[in-house]
Design a protein around this motif. Structure first.
Motif, PDB file in Angstrom:
ATOM      1  N   CYS A  39       0.850  -1.183   0.000  1.00 44.98           N
ATOM      2  CA  CYS A  39       0.000   0.000   0.000  1.00 44.98           C
ATOM      3  C   CYS A  39       0.888   1.235   0.000  1.00 44.98           C
ATOM      4  O   CYS A  39       1.950   1.240   0.621  1.00 44.98           O
ATOM      5  N   ALA A  40       0.434   2.274  -0.685  1.00 42.23           N
ATOM      6  CA  ALA A  40       1.145   3.554  -0.630  1.00 42.23           C
ATOM      7  C   ALA A  40       1.080   4.071   0.809  1.00 42.23           C
ATOM      8  O   ALA A  40       0.104   3.829   1.525  1.00 42.23           O
TER       9      ALA A  40
ATOM     10  N   LEU B 256       0.331   6.169   3.901  1.00 36.26           N
ATOM     11  CA  LEU B 256      -0.717   7.142   4.216  1.00 36.26           C
ATOM     12  C   LEU B 256      -0.098   8.378   4.860  1.00 36.26           C
ATOM     13  O   LEU B 256       0.824   8.271   5.648  1.00 36.26           O
TER      14      LEU B 256
ATOM     15  N   ASN C 220      -5.419  12.000   1.411  1.00 31.62           N
ATOM     16  CA  ASN C 220      -5.091  10.715   0.799  1.00 31.62           C
ATOM     17  C   ASN C 220      -6.195  10.305  -0.167  1.00 31.62           C
ATOM     18  O   ASN C 220      -7.375  10.557   0.100  1.00 31.62           O
TER      19      ASN C 220
ATOM     20  N   CYS D  81      -6.753   0.310   0.843  1.00 26.39           N
ATOM     21  CA  CYS D  81      -5.674  -0.674   0.848  1.00 26.39           C
ATOM     22  C   CYS D  81      -5.291  -1.022   2.287  1.00 26.39           C
ATOM     23  O   CYS D  81      -5.164  -2.192   2.646  1.00 26.39           O
ATOM     24  N   TYR D  82      -5.135  -0.011   3.125  1.00 28.45           N
ATOM     25  CA  TYR D  82      -4.811  -0.252   4.537  1.00 28.45           C
ATOM     26  C   TYR D  82      -5.989  -0.886   5.264  1.00 28.45           C
ATOM     27  O   TYR D  82      -5.815  -1.746   6.116  1.00 28.45           O
TER      28      TYR D  82
ATOM     29  N   GLU E 188      -8.440   5.023  -2.545  1.00 29.05           N
ATOM     30  CA  GLU E 188      -7.861   3.694  -2.771  1.00 29.05           C
ATOM     31  C   GLU E 188      -6.708   3.392  -1.818  1.00 29.05           C
ATOM     32  O   GLU E 188      -6.516   2.246  -1.419  1.00 29.05           O
ATOM     33  N   ASP E 189      -5.943   4.407  -1.412  1.00 31.22           N
ATOM     34  CA  ASP E 189      -4.852   4.172  -0.457  1.00 31.22           C
ATOM     35  C   ASP E 189      -5.401   3.824   0.928  1.00 31.22           C
ATOM     36  O   ASP E 189      -4.897   2.931   1.605  1.00 31.22           O
TER      37      ASP E 189
END
Length: 151
Positions: free
Chosen positions: A25-26, A28, A34, A41-42, A37-38
């Protein structure tokens, strides 16, 4: 012969398990906005990290999901998507993992015509490990005014 087959099968299983990729994941930001989608993901791949931030402020931007069955942007429960055209809900049933759940605490927080542009939202991470299977353990409790980007 059976021993060789068993060892080969065991070797293949071990290889497959060791090659399984962990979802990356990118990172945060806890100070800047943010993308949805990021955060999602988390939410799905690193819930323990989100749990550690329970009660912290998180900023996110995205599109308010337009629900043709319930067209009330001032409803307490809302869905934020990463794409204006994404479909998150059919006949009231959430499908896929495309939406972030929002709990909007006041009718005065939503801008006029919230569906026409991207929204920038600041909210409190609300983690619940008691949510039923299939329901997000992390929601964003929105207490601040929601800002929209004029297109």
């Amino acid at each position: 012969m059976k021993t060789k087959d068993f060892l080969l099968a065991l070797l293949l299983i071990t290889f497959c398990i060791s090659c399984r990729k962990e979802q990356s994941c990118a990172e945060l930001s806890w100070t800047d906005y943010n993308p949805v989608e990021d955060v999602l993901c988390y939410n799905y791949n690193k819930p323990e990290m989100m749990k550690s931030h329970d009660g912290d402020t998180l900023k996110v931007y995205g599109w308010l999901f337009y629900n043709e069955y319930h067209q009330n942007p001032f409803d307490k429960d809302q869905l934020l998507t990463s794409n204006k055209d994404i479909i998150c809900e059919v006949n009231g049933s959430v499908i896929g993992r495309n939406c972030l759940n929002l709990i909007v605490l006041s009718d005065t927080l939503m801008p006029e015509n919230p569906y026409d542009s991207m929204l920038y939202i600041s909210g409190i991470v609300s983690y619940s490990s008691s949510m039923p299977s299939g329901i997000d353990p992390v929601r964003l409790r929105v207490e601040d005014k929601i800002i929209k980007n004029i297109l």
